[in-house]
Enzyme design. Structure first.
Site, PDB file in Angstrom:
ATOM      1  N   CYS A  14       1.374  -1.140   0.479  1.00 40.76           N
ATOM      2  CA  CYS A  14       0.149  -0.118   0.225  1.00 40.76           C
ATOM      3  C   CYS A  14       0.478   0.924   0.291  1.00 40.76           C
ATOM      4  CB  CYS A  14      -0.968   0.173   1.152  1.00 40.76           C
ATOM      5  SG  CYS A  14      -2.922   0.123   0.776  1.00 40.76           S
ATOM      6  N   CYS A  88      -4.295  -0.717  -2.653  1.00 40.31           N
ATOM      7  CA  CYS A  88      -4.277   0.491  -3.278  1.00 40.31           C
ATOM      8  C   CYS A  88      -3.881   0.625  -4.640  1.00 40.31           C
ATOM      9  CB  CYS A  88      -3.927   1.565  -2.353  1.00 40.31           C
ATOM     10  SG  CYS A  88      -2.575   2.487  -2.397  1.00 40.31           S
ATOM     11  N   CYS A  95       3.663  -0.103  -8.712  1.00 39.97           N
ATOM     12  CA  CYS A  95       4.765  -0.830  -7.645  1.00 39.97           C
ATOM     13  C   CYS A  95       5.579  -1.606  -8.237  1.00 39.97           C
ATOM     14  CB  CYS A  95       3.415  -2.116  -7.926  1.00 39.97           C
ATOM     15  SG  CYS A  95       4.141  -4.101  -7.072  1.00 39.97           S
TER      16      CYS A  95
END
Length: 176
Positions: A14, A88, A95
Site C-alpha cells: 500500500c 490500493c 508497483c
C-alpha cells in the site's frame, strides 16, 4: 529428512503501510501462518502504523501487534516473493518489478485512514475494511495451492480482489 512444507512468501503493498497492508499482514499471519511467510510495505511509508489499524487487530482479532511497524518496499527489493498483492490503486500503479516473477494481484479496499468522522465512526470503518480483508484472506488461504498450476493460481488470486464489497459497493471503486 525435512518434512516441513515450504511456505509461500507474500508481500502486501500500500502507499503508507499504515492501515490496509498492516491489517492484511497480521490477519494472514493469524489465518495461515503454516502456509505463508508474510510481509507488508509501502511506497511512501508513514512513520508508524495507524493506531486504529492496530487497535482493530488487537480488539477484534486478538492479534499481537507489538512488532508492527511501517516499512518501505525498498527493504524487500531483493526478496523473491511468490505473491505480491497491492491493496490500493496507487501501489498498483507504482508497483516495482519484483525478482522471481511473483504472482501479482490487486485487492483494492478503501483507505480507512481517509475517513472523516467521529472516533466511533472511524473505528467502524477500520472494522469494515478489516472484515473485507479478512474474508479475502480466508478465500485465499483456502485455495488448493497444490492442485493448481501457476496460471490457474494466478487467476484465482487475482479474482479474489473482485470479491467482498463493503456496504454494497463494488471493491474496485469501494467508497465508504
Amino acid at each position: 529428512m525435512n518434512t516441513t512444507p515450504t511456505k509461500f512468501k507474500l508481500l502486501f503493498l500500500c502507499t503508507g503501510n499504515s492501515a490496509r497492508s498492516i491489517m492484511a499482514e497480521y490477519l494472514l499471519r493469524k489465518v495461515a501462518s503454516d502456509k505463508f511467510e508474510v510481509f507488508s510495505a509501502g511506497s511512501s511509508p508513514k512513520t508508524q502504523p495507524h493506531p486504529l489499524a492496530l487497535s482493530t487487530l488487537v480488539e477484534h482479532y486478538r492479534v499481537d501487534v507489538s512488532d508492527a511497524r511501517s516499512k518501505s518496499w525498498s527493504e524487500f527489493e531483493d526478496v523473491h516473493f511468490d505473491f505480491v498483492i497491492t491493496l490500493c490503486d496507487n501501489a498498483k500503479e507504482t508497483c516495482p518489478v519484483w525478482p522471481g516473477q511473483p504472482i501479482i494481484a490487486h485487492w483494492p479496499s478503501p483507505d480507512p485512514a481517509d475517513y472523516v468522522g467521529t472516533e466511533e465512526e472511524k473505528a467502524r470503518v477500520f472494522w469494515q475494511v478489516s472484515q473485507q480483508i479478512q474474508r479475502r484472506l480466508e478465500l485465499f488461504a483456502s485455495l488448493p495451492f497444490e492442485k493448481l498450476d501457476s496460471l490457474r493460481l494466478a487467476a484465482a488470486t487475482r479474482d479474489i480482489g473482485t470479491q467482498e464489497s463493503i456496504n454494497g459497493t463494488k471493491p474496485a471503486k469501494a467508497n465508504l
